[in-house]
Design a protein around this motif. Structure first.
Motif, short mmCIF file in Angstrom:
data_model
loop_
_atom_site.label_atom_id
_atom_site.label_comp_id
_atom_site.label_asym_id
_atom_site.label_seq_id
_atom_site.Cartn_x
_atom_site.Cartn_y
_atom_site.Cartn_z
N SER A 120 8.76 3.07 3.39
CA SER A 120 9.39 2.22 4.41
C SER A 120 9.84 3.02 5.63
O SER A 120 9.94 2.50 6.73
N LEU A 163 2.36 0.34 2.34
CA LEU A 163 2.65 0.13 3.77
C LEU A 163 1.39 -0.35 4.46
O LEU A 163 0.31 0.25 4.35
N SER A 173 0.45 -3.11 9.98
CA SER A 173 1.29 -4.01 10.78
C SER A 173 2.75 -3.57 10.76
O SER A 173 3.55 -4.04 11.57
N GLY A 174 3.11 -2.67 9.81
CA GLY A 174 4.48 -2.17 9.72
C GLY A 174 5.24 -2.70 8.51
O GLY A 174 6.32 -2.21 8.20
N ILE A 175 4.68 -3.68 7.83
CA ILE A 175 5.36 -4.25 6.66
C ILE A 175 5.16 -3.34 5.45
O ILE A 175 4.06 -2.82 5.23
N SER A 176 6.22 -3.16 4.68
CA SER A 176 6.11 -2.33 3.47
C SER A 176 6.86 -2.98 2.31
O SER A 176 7.82 -3.73 2.52
N TYR A 202 10.12 -3.15 7.47
CA TYR A 202 9.28 -3.42 8.63
C TYR A 202 9.53 -2.34 9.67
O TYR A 202 10.67 -1.95 9.91
N ARG A 203 8.46 -1.84 10.26
CA ARG A 203 8.60 -0.79 11.29
C ARG A 203 7.71 -1.11 12.47
O ARG A 203 6.57 -1.58 12.31
N SER A 204 8.24 -0.89 13.66
CA SER A 204 7.47 -1.16 14.88
C SER A 204 8.04 -0.35 16.03
O SER A 204 9.19 0.09 15.99
N LEU A 221 12.88 1.11 12.58
CA LEU A 221 12.52 0.74 11.22
C LEU A 221 13.67 -0.06 10.57
O LEU A 221 14.84 0.30 10.75
N SER A 264 14.90 -2.37 6.89
CA SER A 264 14.58 -2.75 5.51
C SER A 264 15.79 -3.43 4.86
O SER A 264 16.93 -3.27 5.32
#
Lengths: 431, 79
Positions: A210, A321, A324-327, A354-356, A365, A367
């Protein structure tokens, strides 16, 4: 220089010969004839000496030229470049392919914790990834073998997993040797470690992609592990802290051991370590393809060397992961205890992240996570944790700023404990 | 062990699923840094590398000839 001497030598001998002839002409007779022969012998001796010296000078000149050409090849580079060190000295220090690096970080935070009765704040060293300094080096012996060594020391002032309501500044600063380790790596046969460092099972509860683990992962005790639950019935803090109720049974941690890792095959790694008593085995898998990155680990440990009350310990975790950034991350573990009157403790854990890159400065980031634990401090104990994490990466500054919050609940028969709310915010600065 | 079963089965299931998915397209392994370790990336003082390389030599250089080799070379007739 020798060419000059050789050019000069015939003139010198010619002059001597002329003198001898002149003497011979001016002084006739037998005695004179003997003198002439004597002189000729001397001249021949001197000529032979000059020729011998000339040959020696030739050899010396060739040797000087050979040394000059080696200096050009072996010491290229700019001033200050390590390549300026003479080649013999480099080899004496450990081979033709050598690397020595120093690394480290400082990770300081503010921790605010409320036990249901009072709120306290602490300046802490964040135990999720503590302040430390290390040195690592390796030397390639041949195409297959590399020898390495690593020393890493942790220095914590007020560790976040230790401070509590009754001891806001634990007396002795925590100084710990995390790694004092020698390693032998073979591409064909695998890697052998000897000394203090990660056991094979260390980290098998903690695989997490994450990116928010700096302020929250399955190691719940790292955020506020020392904070004591408040006993509402006694109207005082209890003797049970967060760390007693929420362990992630992460293998055998770092220990003095002999560890062996088989060569990795298709992303799969198998390893085992032997301690003074007991040991562990672990399986790991890390792979990425297309838009996915995946990691998983599984371990069994026999913790005789660190505990007499635990027979066996199991731990596992996995994380995935997407680009798109979703883990998604899960972990679980359990222990089988020696004491037959004690129920076997366990936990399971989940996290969604989620990371963007919302800002130019670096990734942001987020979570949320959850843990449930049973029977860890006492039979019948049930613990629950909910948390939120946010990390702002600042690669230009070699830093990460983070904020984490956790709510901890403990249900225990015939007791009434207040929930613990803990908030941590801080910065990790990498050297 | 019974209570751990769902998590172990989930982990194993996910691994098998992803390994199977990997069969259609060859997966690549990657270097994973455990969460407690110093993470890769730039450092405030060390720059892009994130570490201070205090000593490094990676280029192959021709070894200096031994005394014997030097002697042989000097005694060899000039071309």
């Amino acid at each position: 220089m020798s060419h000059g001497l050789r050019r000069y030598a015939p003139g010198y001998t010619g002059m001597l010969a002329a003198c001898v002839v002149a003497i011979g002409v001016g002084i006739p007779g037998k005695g004179h004839s003997q003198s002439l022969e004597e002189l000729q012998r001397i001249i021949e001796q001197q000529q032979a000496q000059i020729e011998a010296q000339s040959r020696v000078l030739d050899k010396l000149q060739k040797e000087v030229e050979a040394l000059k050409s080696q200096e050009v090849v072996e010491a290229p580079g700019k001033p200050g470049d390590p390549a300026e060190v003479p080649a013999d000295l480099i080899r004496a220090k450990g081979g033709d392919k050598v690397s020595v690096q120093i690394y480290g970080q400082v990770n300081q935070a503010l921790l605010v914790a409320d036990d249901g009765d009072s709120t306290d704040y602490y300046t802490v060293d964040n135990d999720h990834s503590s302040s430390r300094i290390g040195i690592v080096g390796d030397a390639k012996i041949n195409e297959d073998l590399t020898v390495g060594a690593r020393m890493e020391f942790e220095y914590q002032v007020n560790p976040s997993n230790v401070v509590n309501q009754e001891d806001k500044q634990p007396g002795a600063d925590s100084f710990d040797d995390r790694w004092v380790d020698a390693q032998l790596t073979s591409k064909r046969l695998g890697k052998l470690y000897i000394g203090k460092g990660d056991t094979a099972s260390n980290g098998t509860s903690e695989v997490d992609l994450s990116g928010t683990a700096i302020v929250g992962y399955s190691g719940i005790q790292d955020l506020a592990g020392g904070i004591l639950f408040y006993d509402e019935n006694r109207d005082d803090v209890s003797g049970t802290d967060v760390g007693d109720v929420f362990s992630n049974f992460d293998g055998l941690s770092r220990r003095s051991r002999i560890r062996y890792d088989l060569p990795e095959f298709a992303g799969i790694g198998i390893s085992g370590s032997l301690l003074t008593d007991g040991g562990d085995v672990a399986l790991r898998y890390f792979a990425q393809w297309a838009d996915w990155k995946f990691g998983a680990a599984l371990a069994y440990a026999d913790p005789q060397a660190i505990s007499e009350s635990i027979d066996d310990q199991y731990s596992t975790s996995a994380s995935i992961l997407h680009s798109s950034g979703i883990s998604f991350t899960i972990a679980a573990g359990m222990q089988e205890l020696e004491d037959s009157t004690r129920d076997d403790p366990m936990f399971y854990y989940g996290k969604i992240g989620y990371r963007s890159r919302f800002f130019q400065i670096g990734e942001t980031l987020f979570s949320v996570d959850y843990m449930y634990s049973e029977d860890q401090a006492r039979n019948g104990d049930e613990g629950m944790v909910l948390g939120f994490q946010m990390v702002q990466d600042l690669p230009e500054w070699g830093s990460e700023y983070y904020l984490g919050y956790r709510w901890h609940e403990l249900d225990r028969e015939a007791e009434d404990y207040g929930d613990i709310n803990a908030l941590m915010t801080g910065v990790r600065v990498k050297f | 062990m019974r209570c751990l079963l769902p998590a172990v089965m989930t982990t194993a299931g996910l691994t098998i699923l992803l390994l199977a998915a990997g069969c259609t397209k060859q997966p690549e392994s990657f270097e994973y840094t455990p969460v407690e370790e110093v993470q890769p990336g730039p450092g405030l003082f060390s720059g892009e590398d994130g570490v201070f390389t205090i000593y490094e030599k990676t280029a192959d250089t021709p070894p200096r000839p031994s005394a014997e080799e030097s002697k042989e070379r000097l005694e060899a007739p000039a071309p």
